[in-house]
Enzyme design. Structure first.
Site, PDB file in Angstrom:
ATOM      1  N   HIS A 155       0.832  -1.215   0.000  1.00 60.95           N
ATOM      2  CA  HIS A 155       0.000   0.000   0.000  1.00 60.95           C
ATOM      3  C   HIS A 155       0.867   1.266   0.000  1.00 60.95           C
ATOM      4  O   HIS A 155       0.451   2.310   0.510  1.00 60.95           O
ATOM      5  CB  HIS A 155      -0.963   0.029   1.196  1.00 60.95           C
ATOM      6  CG  HIS A 155      -1.671  -1.273   1.411  1.00 60.95           C
ATOM      7  ND1 HIS A 155      -2.852  -1.592   0.790  1.00 60.95           N
ATOM      8  CD2 HIS A 155      -1.327  -2.354   2.162  1.00 60.95           C
ATOM      9  CE1 HIS A 155      -3.235  -2.816   1.154  1.00 60.95           C
ATOM     10  NE2 HIS A 155      -2.310  -3.303   1.973  1.00 60.95           N
ATOM     11  N   SER A 274      15.860  19.485 -17.681  1.00 58.51           N
ATOM     12  CA  SER A 274      14.767  20.396 -17.989  1.00 58.51           C
ATOM     13  C   SER A 274      15.319  21.550 -18.805  1.00 58.51           C
ATOM     14  O   SER A 274      16.449  21.977 -18.599  1.00 58.51           O
ATOM     15  CB  SER A 274      14.162  20.913 -16.681  1.00 58.51           C
ATOM     16  OG  SER A 274      13.503  22.143 -16.902  1.00 58.51           O
ATOM     17  N   LYS A 280      17.498  20.141 -12.584  1.00 61.59           N
ATOM     18  CA  LYS A 280      16.675  18.943 -12.685  1.00 61.59           C
ATOM     19  C   LYS A 280      17.379  17.756 -13.323  1.00 61.59           C
ATOM     20  O   LYS A 280      18.142  17.892 -14.272  1.00 61.59           O
ATOM     21  CB  LYS A 280      15.419  19.252 -13.504  1.00 61.59           C
ATOM     22  CG  LYS A 280      14.477  20.206 -12.819  1.00 61.59           C
ATOM     23  CD  LYS A 280      13.604  19.518 -11.811  1.00 61.59           C
ATOM     24  CE  LYS A 280      12.364  18.972 -12.503  1.00 61.59           C
ATOM     25  NZ  LYS A 280      11.581  18.164 -11.569  1.00 61.59           N
TER      26      LYS A 280
END
Ligand code: ARG
Length: 490
Positions: A155, A274, A280
């Site tokens: 989960h 990016s 990034k």
């Protein structure tokens, strides 16, 4: 043209020259089966000559013209409703009306079904090869990380500590089944429909087993109506690819999440930057891998939707059924190769993984197991540890956490913890590495159990690799045989 017509260049234009001409034509998409159609034409022509249905000299002329058509390439074909018609026209253009003898005792219906299977075989084997390479990468990286403890999730919540090796082998197991499914689909793709004619057989004394042999098929699809109509093999190939893509999408998603948590760093070759944010480093290759699953599922669904409810025998809907499977097999193969590269080069941050491995009291199940191994009913042990879990925090030392388990034991049973197990054993069970090492059931994460599975996986990979090599060898041998037979006439 319909295959109810004997067909001449003139009659061909009778129905197909109108405004729907382009709509009817699959010639552009048929580039994917240009080579396949040439092989099918050659095998059929050789068989016709061997059976005395076409004169050997004429067969030689047809086969010579086919070489010429091949050298000129798909783009040089004359206009036509499809590649089958265009190649036949190109042969007739070169050698005259005798070229039309090539289409004796067959129809485009059995011809196209044979071409699709011929081409799809190669595509499926390429996907199989990619799955094997990915499994090799998973096993290799796993073998370096049998002791690298990491958090395991259910989960998406911290659940129990495991190891990087055990985690990676979980995907090897899944992808091994994908290899199996693809090879299984391959077996049913690899049967020849040629000689079924339009659907109802032919009065000519043909030899279907011979054309199957010359094209490397492992037998024929016997019933001629089944042979011309069946495309279940496309559904199987598509779903095998979609299932693999779905497995890959889970692996990609995990690695995206792990890189978000700082557990892994993708190598630069598999990351992207990016155009505006200079800092990034994005996991684009994995996102695209995840995305391919959507296309593959769409393709499989589209194939089944197109096939659903089609009456026997041939219907033109079928013309739209196969081009997409070649494309998706290619995309899925590429995604599998990219996943293999990313897995082989990703850096696992052992310190970050070790830090996170025990977070969220993830060793709780091991403590409950320990109490139950000391003789307590598991449900009581579960209740004690659940009660302790309310106060245990990530900052607790093993001794502090064990004291809380002791307290909970007294609350639930009225007895001290040491009446059931030693304090040291509890403290050890709270250690993620010891917790992993204790779970040595078959297929479990303990390093010894993982070593066994690494050995098993290596054997499985070698076996599948041998099957792949055998299939490729038998295709290559058939291609050689066909070349040799053709050379007898040209
Ligand atoms: N191009 C067709 C296909 O891909 C084969 C032609 C059969 N045409 C016909 N009218 N029976 O299915």
């Amino acid at each position: 043209m319909t295959d109810d017509d004997p067909g001449t260049a003139v009659r061909r234009d009778r129905f197909s020259g109108g405004p729907a001409r382009e709509f009817l034509s699959s010639l552009a998409a048929d580039a994917a089966i240009f080579e396949a159609d040439l092989a099918v034409d050659r095998a059929h022509t050789v068989m016709l000559a061997e059976r005395g249905i076409v004169d050997s000299a004429v067969a030689g002329e047809i086969l010579g013209a086919l070489d010429d058509v091949e050298a000129a390439g798909h783009d040089a074909l004359p206009d036509g409703e499809d590649v089958h018609e265009a190649i036949e026209t190109a042969v007739i253009d070169r050698i005259g009306p005798d070229g039309g003898r090539m289409h004796t005792a067959r129809s485009r219906n059995d011809e196209v079904a044979t071409c699709i299977r011929y081409r799809l075989r190669e595509d499926l084997l390429a996907v199989v090869e990619a799955t094997i390479a990915l499994r090799e990468a998973l096993v290799e990286v796993a073998s370096e990380h049998t002791e690298t403890v990491m958090p395991g999730y259910t989960h998406l919540q911290p659940a129990q500590p495991t190891t990087v090796a055990h985690y990676l082998l979980s995907y090897e197991g899944g992808i091994a089944r994908d290899t199996e499914r693809l090879l299984d689909a391959y077996d049913r793709v690899n049967r020849s429909p040629l000689g079924a004619a339009a659907f109802a057989g032919t009065p000519f004394d043909i030899d279907r087993d011979r054309t199957a042999e010359l094209l490397g098929f492992d037998g024929t699809v016997r019933n001629s109506t089944d042979a011309a109509s069946a495309r279940d093999f496309l559904a199987e190939g598509s779903t095998a690819c979609a299932t693999l893509a779905t497995t890959l999408s889970g692996l990609a998603e995990d690695l995206i999440l792990f890189s978000n948590k700082g557990f892994v760093e993708l190598s630069d070759e598999y990351a992207s930057t990016s155009s505006i944010m200079p800092q990034k480093k994005n996991p684009d290759t994995l996102e695209l891998t995840r995305g391919v699953a959507g296309d593959a599922i769409g393709e499989a669904t589209g194939t089944l939707s197109l096939l659903k409810g089609l009456p026997r025998a041939y219907n033109r809907d079928l013309q739209r059924a196969h081009a997409s499977v070649f494309e998706i097999a290619d995309d899925v193969r590429e995604a599998t190769e990219v996943a293999a590269g990313a897995v082989a080069t990703v850096d696992w941050d052992e310190a970050a993984l070790a830090d996170a491995a025990g977070e969220g009291f993830s060793t709780a199940t091991g403590v409950a197991d320990l109490l139950a191994m000391g003789g307590m009913p598991f449900r009581t042990a579960h209740e004690i540890v659940a009660s302790a879990a309310e106060t245990v925090s990530d900052d607790d030392s093993p001794a502090a956490a064990a004291a809380k388990v002791d307290e909970a034991t007294r609350k639930v049973t009225g007895e001290s913890l040491s009446a059931h197990v030693s304090r040291e054993d509890v403290e050890s069970a709270l250690d993620p590495a010891a917790s992993v090492a204790s779970r040595d059931s078959a297929g479990g994460p303990a390093p010894d159990a993982v070593d066994d599975e690494l050995a098993n996986a290596t054997v499985r990979i070698e076996d599948d690799d041998a099957v792949l090599a055998d299939e490729r060898e038998s295709l290559a041998a058939a291609a050689e045989l066909l070349d040799a037979e053709v050379a007898e006439y040209v």
